[in-house]
Design an enzyme around this catalytic site. Structure first.
Site, PDB file in Angstrom:
ATOM      1  N   HIS A 143      -3.974   5.937   3.160  1.00  0.00           N
ATOM      2  CA  HIS A 143      -4.607   4.687   2.760  1.00  0.00           C
ATOM      3  C   HIS A 143      -3.897   3.483   3.370  1.00  0.00           C
ATOM      4  O   HIS A 143      -4.534   2.567   3.918  1.00  0.00           O
ATOM      5  CB  HIS A 143      -4.612   4.587   1.234  1.00  0.00           C
ATOM      6  N   ASP A 176       0.844  -1.200   0.000  1.00  0.00           N
ATOM      7  CA  ASP A 176       0.000   0.000   0.000  1.00  0.00           C
ATOM      8  C   ASP A 176       0.877   1.247   0.000  1.00  0.00           C
ATOM      9  O   ASP A 176       2.015   1.205  -0.484  1.00  0.00           O
ATOM     10  CB  ASP A 176      -0.945  -0.029   1.202  1.00  0.00           C
ATOM     11  N   SER A 224     -11.581  -1.584  -0.816  1.00  0.00           N
ATOM     12  CA  SER A 224     -10.221  -1.460  -0.274  1.00  0.00           C
ATOM     13  C   SER A 224     -10.173  -1.902   1.186  1.00  0.00           C
ATOM     14  O   SER A 224      -9.147  -2.411   1.649  1.00  0.00           O
ATOM     15  CB  SER A 224      -9.741  -0.007  -0.352  1.00  0.00           C
TER      16      SER A 224
END
Length: 941
Positions: free
Chosen positions: A689, A651, A857
């Site tokens: 994220h 990520d 996600s």
């Protein structure tokens, strides 16, 4: 089992029976593949489907060419196909019996079909002898190779008696040249608008054969040009019509002449006005323009029927060539050669075709589904300053014209006499070689060890092209007409008359057709006799150039699947598990720009706050507590240092200063920043994220060892970077699980083949890969790599198991696993909370530095964490068989079982909702002996 040699005479040399058998086996393999969890069997069925299509296409090709399949080949494939049947009858009788019996059950329910297959075919769940399956595919591959040798796709290599008389192809009209000249002049004549800053007018012109049945226009008079026009690189679709000259009509005595309907038209004074107006107010419409008497008029716009998605950057032919042979089949190569040669014939000596044109100027647009129709466009600036190739040739050579008395050998550079009279045709020769060898000209020269790349003058390019052609012609079969076409392009005498004077434009067009276009048409017609030259444009644009020329889905010009047999590969050929020797199904061109990547929504998180209401957040918190109660009952009391699970998270990095991450610091075992050469560089998370996703992994697998791979910042990652991270996680970190909360909408991304290889490498080493399905709702399907056969795709639900509005539609032929992805709360980087209206709570306050978000996600790390929990449970309670749970098919089977609530529980909204709790209907609400028995049975299956 001896084959029945009578099959040739009885069934048109065997093809009818073989064709029917292939269709049945294809049908059965498709049915079995949708109902099996075993990854190896799924790959076998996929490969079997591919071979059925390939063999069927060979049979169709041979039949279309007027040939009969040799008896021994028909007998051979009949015998090979019958090997998978349990019948003891002869090969012919066995296939006949299969045909009759399958027709009786094919319309019945799945249970009846499954029983039939189990009883009549030697593969399926009860008959998975792996080596026998491999041998069966190998036998089909060897037969296909034998056919290729005896009946090559290049039918020009066949002997004359091998095929019937070639169909006569009518000569094209040359009216297009005049129309193209008129359109260019009319467009450039109304550019002086006085706007500040000055507009940069450009056009992308559709390259068509402009035959009557291809365009729908009367090419003896009316010609329509499809194009895209732009004033600021903001493209608007347009169709420009040209008109016949007015015809005088005579009325018979006593009759009035027929009245012609009037069409409203407005004179275009400034070209920018209709383009800008259409972009602002009528983007869904196509501009309709018409050229009459040298002037441009605007007609009433029409609603567009295009498949083109103008928000996506087009792919140039040069980029396809740089991507290698993945997109180019023999069919697409031959079609493209014909289309490009027609373009030169129609546009030579017009401002549309500059002498400097190249494969980078040939563009292919993407559809909304990221398919790329085989529909080429020529990009050119409409500045009116570009000189046509005849004028440029005159500057270098004076068109070869001089009077004998004026010729002075001492004043003329002999090199000038070597100039090719038509530079644009030299470029055509270069592009023809590029397409034939599927590589750029410079790479071809390097491969042949020919030094090129001097100055860009016409002379240098001509000499380079001639030298490379001579070096590579030994690799081109002597008896194919492609060789003749390129040879004539580079032979300067072809384009001059007996006196050495360059041919005039009309004579040039005739010569281009006879010496270049017609030979390439002949090659196409001989190899694929069912592809009509008269309808080539329509046929070509139904093919997906990016995926092994399979049919464009929902294309308005597409024929029914039965009519496209032999022309386009079915949709399942796009699947990554199709390991056909020598065949690759995907194109990986270099992305044109970053904007197209951004449009892909690389990180599958949903930005809308509507899914993060207080009630939704409360529902998620309750759902998570129920899961944590299961974990605390079955794992926490028994976990020890000797038992662990390793998870790699790929990520945007991690905020190591976050309180939650500091509390779990001992579980963060390694970090690697793949965006920098320094492997020890920081994995700082500027986006948030990665921190959010890692926090979820700790929520659902608090005892796992976490390995952080930073593969992106705020921009989409390169597939090559992701591939390196996966390989490192498998080979160096030795992880059990990899979590990937991102996705590409297509494989057509530079480097995706390396990512695909890394995924297969991880699967081979029994590493479980989880990836986000995407957030495109019903508009698009699953993203990549979630769509790959060796990856577990994760969809999203709310806390009650209802499908999230942004989660893709469930795929009927595949397993659809889903878990909570709405109003999910997790850690958010401290530095991003400052000044944030959502948060920045007082330090120490509950929920400090956290956010609530939605998206597949976030369902992905939750599912990966649940998988880690299951691995831990197996290692604690079934240690001798726990390693089997790292197999993708076993893990999916267990997750499906967990999704069952009560006796015979099914799917919800098409999904298997993975929900872990201590409720009695849940697996982990049962007695431990029962749980162990269920998991053990799955591992033993």
């Amino acid at each position: 089992m001896a084959p029945d040699t009578g099959v040739c005479d009885k069934y048109s040399n065997g093809t009818a029976l073989i064709h029917a058998a292939l269709e049945i086996i294809l049908d059965i393999a498709r049915f079995l593949r949708t109902d099996v969890d075993d990854g190896e069997l799924r790959i076998f069925y996929a490969d079997l489907m591919v071979y059925c299509v390939i063999i069927r296409n060979h049979l169709d090709r041979i039949t279309r060419a007027g040939m009969s399949l040799a008896c021994e080949l028909a007998d051979s494939i009949t015998a090979r196909l019958s090997v998978i049947l349990t019948s003891e009858a002869s090969a012919e009788a066995s296939l006949r019996g299969l045909h009759a019996r399958w027709n009786e059950v094919r319309s019945q329910d799945g249970l009846v079909k499954a029983r039939f297959i189990s009883s009549n075919l030697a593969f399926g769940e009860r008959h998975k002898q792996r080596m026998e399956l491999v041998d069966f595919l190998a036998s089909l591959a060897s037969w296909e190779k034998e056919v290729q040798v005896r009946y090559p796709e290049d039918q020009a290599l066949w002997t004359a008696e091998d095929f019937g008389q070639q169909k006569k192809i009518a000569d094209p009209s040359f009216a297009v040249w005049n129309a193209a000249q008129a359109v260019f002049k009319a467009l450039t004549a109304c550019q002086n608008c006085g706007c500040t800053p000055t507009h940069d007018f450009s056009a992308r012109l559709f390259l068509s054969t402009y035959r009557k049945s291809n365009t729908g226009a009367d090419t003896e008079g009316d010609v329509d040009f499809d194009m895209f026009l732009s004033v600021k690189q903001d493209w608007q679709e347009a169709r420009v019509h040209t008109a016949k000259e007015t015809v005088v009509q005579f009325a018979l005595e006593g009759q009035m002449p027929p009245r012609q309907p009037k069409t409203r038209a407005a004179r275009v004074q400034r070209l920018c006005e209709p383009i800008v107006k259409a972009k602002k107010k009528m983007a869904a419409y196509r501009l309709e323009l018409k050229v009459m008497r040298g002037r441009l008029f605007k007609l009433q716009s029409e609603r567009s029927s295009r498949l083109v998605d103008l928000t996506k950057s087009p792919v140039s032919l040069e980029e396809f060539l740089q991507g290698g042979s993945r997109a180019f089949t023999e069919k697409t190569k031959r079609i493209l050669l014909v289309l490009l040669s027609y373009a030169v014939m129609h546009l030579h000596d017009t401002p549309w075709l500059q002498s400097t044109w190249s494969s980078s100027d040939i563009l292919f647009f993407r559809t909304s589904a990221s398919e790329i129709p085989l529909r080429p466009f020529l990009h050119i600036r409409l500045d009116g300053t570009g000189e046509d190739s005849s004028k440029l040739a005159e500057q270098g050579q004076q068109s070869g014209e001089w009077n004998e008395g004026e010729f002075d050998p001492d004043d003329t550079d002999p090199d000038d006499l070597m100039q090719h009279p038509c530079p644009a045709i030299v470029t055509l020769a270069i592009i023809l070689m590029e397409v034939h060898f599927v590589t750029t000209f410079d790479d071809l020269a390097r491969r042949l060890k020919v030094e090129v790349g001097g100055d860009a003058s016409f002379l240098t390019r001509y000499l380079d092209a001639s030298t490379v052609f001579e070096a590579c012609r030994k690799d081109i079969p002597e008896n194919i007409q492609f060789l003749h076409a390129v040879e004539r392009c580079l032979n300067r005498a072809t384009w001059e008359d007996e006196d050495g004077t360059r041919l005039d434009s009309l004579a040039l067009r005739s010569r281009i057709y006879e010496e270049v276009v017609r030979p390439l048409e002949n090659d196409l017609s001989l190899a694929y006799s069912s592809i009509p030259i008269e309808g080539l444009d329509q046929f070509a644009q139904t093919l997906d150039f990016s995926s092994w020329d399979q049919a464009i889905r929902n294309h308005p010009l597409s024929e029914p699947a039965s009519l496209l047999a032999g022309h386009a590969s079915p949709s399942y050929l796009h699947h990554s598990s199709l390991a056909v020797p020598g065949v690759s199904s995907t194109l990986v061109p270099k992305p044109s720009n970053e904007a197209d990547h951004k449009a892909s929504r690389f990180f599958d998180d949903e930005m809308s706050p509507s899914d993060q209401s207080p009630k939704a957040c409360a529902n998620y918190s309750s759902w998570k507590r129920k899961y944590q109660a299961v974990y605390e009952k079955f794992i926490t009391p028994y976990i020890g240092g000797a038992v662990s699970v390793k998870i790699a998270v790929l990520d945007t990095g991690l905020d190591l200063n976050h309180p939650d991450m500091q509390a779990c610091a001992d579980n963060i075992k390694a970090k690697h920043n793949w965006l920098r050469k320094d492997s020890k560089a920081t994995v700082h998370d500027p986006d948030g994220h990665g921190t959010f996703v890692t926090g979820l992994l700790f929520d659902y697998a608090p005892d796992a060892d976490i390995y952080v791979a930073k593969i992106a910042d705020r921009k989409p990652a390169s597939p090559r970077v992701i591939a390196k991270a996966i390989t490192h996680a498998v080979d160096v970190w030795k992880v059990d699980v990899i979590s990937m909360s991102f996705g590409f909408p297509t494989r057509a991304v530079d480097g995706y083949d390396e990512l695909e290889h890394a995924i297969k490498h991880a699967h081979y080493h029994d590493v479980l890969l989880f990836a986000a399905a995407s957030n495109s709702g019903g508009q698009l399907g699953r993203a990549y790599p979630a769509r790959e056969a060796n990856v577990v795709c994760v969809h999203s639900t709310d806390a009650h198991g209802n499908r999230s509005r942004f989660s893709p539609t469930a795929t009927p032929e595949d397993v659809n696993l889903a878990t909570v992805g709405e109003a999910v709360e997790s850690a958010w980087p401290v530095h991003l909370c400052c000044g944030d209206e959502q948060a920045a709570p007082e330090e120490g306050e509950e929920g400090a530095y956290c956010r609530a978000k939605s998206g597949t996600s976030y369902a992905t790390p939750i599912m990966a964490g649940i998988a880690a929990f299951l691995l831990l449970y197996a290692r604690l309670n079934l240690p001798d068989r726990a390693h089997l749970l790292r197999n993708r098919s076993h893990m999916i089977a267990l997750l499906q079982r967990i999704a069952q609530k009560g006796q015979g529980g099914g799917t919800r909204d098409g999904y298997h909702f993975v929900d872990v709790s201590l409720y009695n209907d849940s697996l982990f609400g049962k007695d431990k002996v029962y749980i162990d028995q269920i998991i053990g049975d799955i591992l033993n299956s």
